[in-house]
Design an enzyme around this catalytic site. Structure first.
Site, PDB file in Angstrom:
ATOM      1  CD  GLU A 254      -2.028  -2.331   0.949  1.00 60.53           C
ATOM      2  OE1 GLU A 254      -0.959  -2.788   1.387  1.00 60.53           O
ATOM      3  OE2 GLU A 254      -2.937  -3.061   0.494  1.00 60.53           O
TER       4      GLU A 254
ATOM      5  CG  HIS B 128     -10.788  -7.265   5.994  1.00 60.99           C
ATOM      6  ND1 HIS B 128      -9.719  -7.318   6.853  1.00 60.99           N
ATOM      7  CD2 HIS B 128     -10.335  -7.759   4.814  1.00 60.99           C
ATOM      8  CE1 HIS B 128      -8.671  -7.835   6.208  1.00 60.99           C
ATOM      9  NE2 HIS B 128      -9.020  -8.102   4.977  1.00 60.99           N
TER      10      HIS B 128
END
Ligand SMILES: Cc1ncc(C[n+]2csc(CCOP(=O)(O)OP(=O)(O)O)c2C)c(N)n1
Ligand SMILES: [Mg+2]
Lengths: 324, 318
Positions: A60, A129
């Site tokens: 990321e 999540h």
């Protein structure tokens, strides 16, 4: 007007902008060969090739940091975070670099950058999540945060975001890709930083955005059958925040409910309520109520997860409460 | 290895396979939700690896964790109950497929942020070094996880501080739909340890006994030298990344080729050829596993949902 899904709307915006401007390219995990985890970029890899549709490693920081760099030297990257939760792994770039680089160097650097991120709960993905951490990102001056609730807005706002020279976080909702709505035929954009009345009413103002809009519109239908007409104002952009339609509506209804999917404490609703009190205190007829997520990490179990997320019934109850 | 232990390893591998096959059916039937990542094809990796540990050695892994949980001694009942989100799951139905842990079995969890658990594994070893014991932390992760910064930070500190961590990369050739060569500068993952001056090795992950031997050697090295070690284990997942993977990124022939290398089939053949077991004995294991899995499903389905109050428990200790 054509009726299309949120997925198609976002996909069309990306494709139209890629066709219009060769500087626009996409980078992220599984955006290419896989076609996007949520199938938004299905077919893009075959159409544009690996240089413009970059499958990245799971990295990321390399994705967001890399997109910042490419934007600074003149390209117009659309970086994708598979989910907004993975944005925490690149937090420094999203909140500590991207929003500062233009300002801190006296306007020398520009970052025509869009970060697309999928947020939201309700899919039983567990605590790490399933988050709706929009408020955190909206806290930082220098970053624009957009989060549409209809296909029309998603398409028009994403096109504006790609054309903008500022870093923009564009938040989509994981459970809304199948939502259908009318979009204008042909080319159009929608300006960033403008709230919009999505349903007119006279009794109570609901302020919301993204998933909250879907829920609020359902609540509005239900209330309408009981003779209560709510006005639904959709923020669409969280920063910069456009209070004008909200204040205008509130001056008419004198009562409001704020609906968001994220946690209540320190949330979007907290900001909206304070601003209403600051800007329209004389018009307040009842305490404003916030409908939001319970203050817990989201559990896997479906029943518990649904109990933690705001529901249509919560909104209906809140509207009745402010009308008391 | 003693005959009984070999048969036990075989039993564990078959248990993982059958439990997950039932899990996949229950997922299709809507009884399991969220993300579920199957371990089918990779059973020899954690089975051989965990058999080589001392009970005091800690295990931590990613979200592909059902096999690891079973190998560590968590019961099929609890695994199935957690998959169904029931109160009797080891995480009380709050964690689901990706979050199985039982500290009493020294299983410190499945973790769903790719690479996120690697610095935590270093932390276990920091804690154990501080306590002055010789426990080892066995940290498992995928090939894809070696491309994120967490991996590099964790390996560097482990080598610099002499931490007892056995880093185990399960190279199943893909991170979601991205093959190793499309995401990693080197395709032999173990080479990444070289950059940190870390001892490393590589082993065929379709052969449980080879995995066991390599793990024994690596653990011995870590314990005796107080140094980390990176073991790359080559394997393949036979199913999609998670349920509902369109699998556009790999060819059916490739999957088929690997499936001919089925770790359970290979071990079955070895046991028969070396006359460690008769076909009848292996069939009996199959029957025993079928019964255990059927009972686990029954247990999980009959178990209660977590109480609504559970929403608010476990947020803080105090
Ligand atoms: C920080 C972060 N980024 C992205 C993801 C989404 N994601 C989940 S699993 C996965 C692939 C991981 O591949 P690998 O490490 O090889 O493990 P495997 O699934 O093959 O066992 C990705 C990209 C995530 N969970 N965390
Ligand atoms: Mg992998």
């Amino acid at each position: 007007m054509a009726k299309i899904t949120m997925r198609e709307a976002i996909s069309q915006a990306l494709m139209e902008e890629m066709d219009r401007d060769p500087k626009v390219f996409i980078m992220g995990e599984e955006v290419g060969v896989w076609g996007g985890t949520y199938a938004v970029t299905k077919g893009f890899f075959d159409k544009y090739g690996a240089m413009r549709v970059k499958d990245t490693p799971i990295a990321e920081n390399a994705i967001i940091g890399g997109a910042i760099g490419a934007a600074m030297v003149g390209q117009r990257p659309v970086a994708e975070l598979m989910t907004i939760n993975f944005g925490f792994s690149a937090m420094d770039y999203i909140v500590n670099q991207a929003p500062k680089l233009h300002y801190m160097f006296g306007g020398q650097f520009t970052l025509p950058l869009v970060i697309r991120a999928v947020g939201g709960g309700g899919r039983q993905l567990g605590a790490t999540h399933s988050q709706t951490p929009d408020a955190i990102f909206a806290h930082f001056p220098g970053l624009k945060v957009v989060s549409p609730g209809t296909p029309e807005d998603a398409k028009g706002l994403l096109k504006s975001a790609i054309r903008s020279n500022d870093p923009i976080l564009f938040i989509e909702h994981a459970t809304m890709y199948q939502v259908r709505g009318e979009v204008p035929e042909g080319e159009y954009t929608i300006p960033i930083g403008k709230s919009k009345v999505q349903r007119a009413g006279k009794d109570v103002t609901i302020v919301t955005y993204c998933k909250g809009l879907e829920l609020s519109m359902k609540a509005a239908e239900e209330l309408s059958r009981e003779g209560i007409e709510v006005e639904v104002v959709d923020l669409r952009t969280l920063r910069p925040l456009d209070m004008e339609p909200i204040i205008e509506s509130f001056k008419k209804t004198n009562r409001a409910v704020v609906v968001e999917e994220g946690w209540k404490s320190y949330g979007i609703g907290s900001e909206i309520v304070s601003r209403i009190y600051e800007e329209a205190f004389d018009y307040v007829d009842a305490p404003i109520i916030r409908v939001a997520q319970k203050e817990v990490p989201l559990p896997y179990n479906r029943t518990l997860e649904q109990a933690a997320l705001p529901q249509v019934a919560d909104i209906v109850a809140a509207v009745k409460e402010v009308l008391k | 290895m003693k005959k009984e232990q070999q048969l036990d390893l075989y039993y564990q591998m078959v248990l993982i396979r059958r439990l997950e096959e039932r899990g996949a059916e229950l997922y299709q039937a809507g009884k399991i939700g969220g993300f579920m990542h199957l371990y089918i094809g990779q059973e020899a990796v954690s089975t051989g690896l965990i058999a080589a540990r001392e009970p005091r050695d800690r295990v931590i892994t990613a979200y592909r964790d059902h096999g690891v949980a079973l190998n560590c001694g968590i019961s099929a009942n609890e695994v199935m109950a957690e998959l169904l989100g029931k109160a009797t799951g080891m995480s009380k139905g709050k964690g689901g497929s990706m979050h199985m842990a039982d500290t009493s079995k020294n299983m410190w969890g499945g973790h769903a942020i790719v690479g996120g658990h690697l610095p935590i594994a270093s932390g276990f070893a920091i804690g154990d070094q501080y306590a002055g014991n010789d426990n080892i932390t066995i940290c498992m992760f995928g090939d894809g996880a070696t491309n994120i910064g967490y991996f590099h930070e964790a390996l560097n500190i482990a080598k610099t501080w002499g931490l007892r961590v056995l880093w185990v990369c399960e190279n199943n050739q893909y991170g979601m739909g991205t093959s190793v060569d499309r995401a990693s500068a080197v395709t032999e993952i173990r080479q990444k340890a070289e950059g940190y001056g870390m001892k490393n090795g590589q082993v065929d992950g379709m052969d449980v006994l080879k995995v066991y031997d390599a793990a024994k050697d690596a653990l011995k090295f870590v314990r005796e030298n107080s140094q980390p070690y990176l073991l790359e284990i080559d394997t393949y997942r036979f199913r999609g990344h998670s349920m509902g993977d369109p699998e556009r990124y790999r060819k059916a022939e490739e999957v088929k080729k690997w499936q001919e290398n089925d770790p359970i089939g290979i071990f079955n053949k070895q046991l028969l050829e070396k006359k460690v077991a008769t076909a009848k004995a292996l069939d009996e294991i199959e029957v025993r596993v079928e019964e255990e899995v059927a009972k686990a499903v029954e247990f999980a389905e009959a178990s209660p949902e977590p109480a609504m109050e559970e929403l608010y428990t476990d947020i803080y200790c105090d």
